[in-house]
Write an enzyme that holds these catalytic residues in place. Sequence first.
Site, PDB file in Angstrom:
ATOM      1  N   ASP A  23     -16.774  -3.489  -7.334  1.00  0.00           N
ATOM      2  CA  ASP A  23     -17.609  -3.583  -7.458  1.00  0.00           C
ATOM      3  C   ASP A  23     -18.212  -2.387  -8.827  1.00  0.00           C
ATOM      4  OD1 ASP A  23     -16.435  -1.079  -6.459  1.00  0.00           O
ATOM      5  OD2 ASP A  23     -18.475  -0.258  -6.705  1.00  0.00           O
ATOM      6  N   GLU A  48       0.865  -1.364  -0.111  1.00  0.00           N
ATOM      7  CA  GLU A  48       0.319  -0.239  -0.093  1.00  0.00           C
ATOM      8  C   GLU A  48       0.515   1.236  -0.004  1.00  0.00           C
ATOM      9  OE1 GLU A  48      -2.459   3.321  -0.141  1.00  0.00           O
ATOM     10  OE2 GLU A  48      -3.583   0.800  -0.037  1.00  0.00           O
ATOM     11  N   ASP A  63      -8.675   1.220  -8.614  1.00  0.00           N
ATOM     12  CA  ASP A  63      -8.725   2.068  -9.109  1.00  0.00           C
ATOM     13  C   ASP A  63      -8.964   1.920 -10.506  1.00  0.00           C
ATOM     14  OD1 ASP A  63      -9.284   4.270 -10.717  1.00  0.00           O
ATOM     15  OD2 ASP A  63      -8.601   5.474  -9.183  1.00  0.00           O
ATOM     16  N   ASN A  68       5.300   2.176  -3.320  1.00  0.00           N
ATOM     17  CA  ASN A  68       4.455   2.762  -5.068  1.00  0.00           C
ATOM     18  C   ASN A  68       5.284   1.199  -6.116  1.00  0.00           C
ATOM     19  OD1 ASN A  68       3.313   3.170  -7.462  1.00  0.00           O
ATOM     20  ND2 ASN A  68       3.325   5.188  -7.187  1.00  0.00           N
ATOM     21  N   LYS A 115     -11.695   5.957 -17.946  1.00  0.00           N
ATOM     22  CA  LYS A 115     -11.632   6.727 -19.321  1.00  0.00           C
ATOM     23  C   LYS A 115     -10.685   5.310 -20.086  1.00  0.00           C
ATOM     24  CE  LYS A 115     -11.832  11.115 -17.715  1.00  0.00           C
ATOM     25  NZ  LYS A 115     -11.939  12.863 -17.365  1.00  0.00           N
ATOM     26  N   TYR A 131     -14.228  -2.119   1.239  1.00  0.00           N
ATOM     27  CA  TYR A 131     -15.039  -1.135   0.304  1.00  0.00           C
ATOM     28  C   TYR A 131     -16.595  -1.457  -0.095  1.00  0.00           C
ATOM     29  CZ  TYR A 131     -12.042   2.857  -1.235  1.00  0.00           C
ATOM     30  OH  TYR A 131     -11.548   4.472  -0.859  1.00  0.00           O
TER      31      TYR A 131
END
Length: 214
Positions: free
Chosen positions: A155, A70, A119, A97, A123, A194
């Site tokens: 989701d 993370e 994420d 990262n 787009k 989440y």
Amino acid sequence: MRLRNKPWADDFLKENDQVVVQQPFEMKGKWKELFDNQDQPLHLEIGSGKGQFIAGMGKQHQDINFVGVEFVKSVIVGAVKKVLAAETTNVRMVNENAKDLRDLFEDNEVDHIYLNFSDPWPKNKHEKRRLTFHTFLEQYKAVLKEEGQVTLKTDNKGLFEYSLVSFSNFGMILEDVSVDLHADEDPLNVQTEYEEKFSAKGQPIYRCTARFPQ
């Protein structure tokens, strides 16, 4: 949503070095040495968030060693707290990262990779940032053992459908595909923060496991 800065985070992560790996890039090829039982499979979660999943998995599966990556410092402190509260010794956290997993893990070092509520980057111009884009799949294939698996849970229907196609185009074998995970009532499913939030609103949760063939 802007995350609140936690000025104490650096000290907290250093003080809990029994969970937080301080020099993770030096552990490439040697991750098993961090665990009491070095012969157990090594599972990796990319984007552990606040840690509910990896802490729960560590407690549920004492026969597996887990590493959670993370990048956001103000988020990983919550994950470390959950791992400590779980009182399990088979989970380690990494605050980096992970742009290329091959910098952290040796070839064939990992048994399973989890991508939980990543994420979706909806787009088209951001396609390369999706964690199931083919350049990431190349990384996963490198660090995973033969027939290693990748499990995606989300989701976001668009990301899920995109990932199924991406997995297939890469030659991966689709397994355990669910378009409504909670309706399937999997007793071993460990929820993320989440997941609890979205499922409580009636949002279906999608899950797929894909493996690389020999």
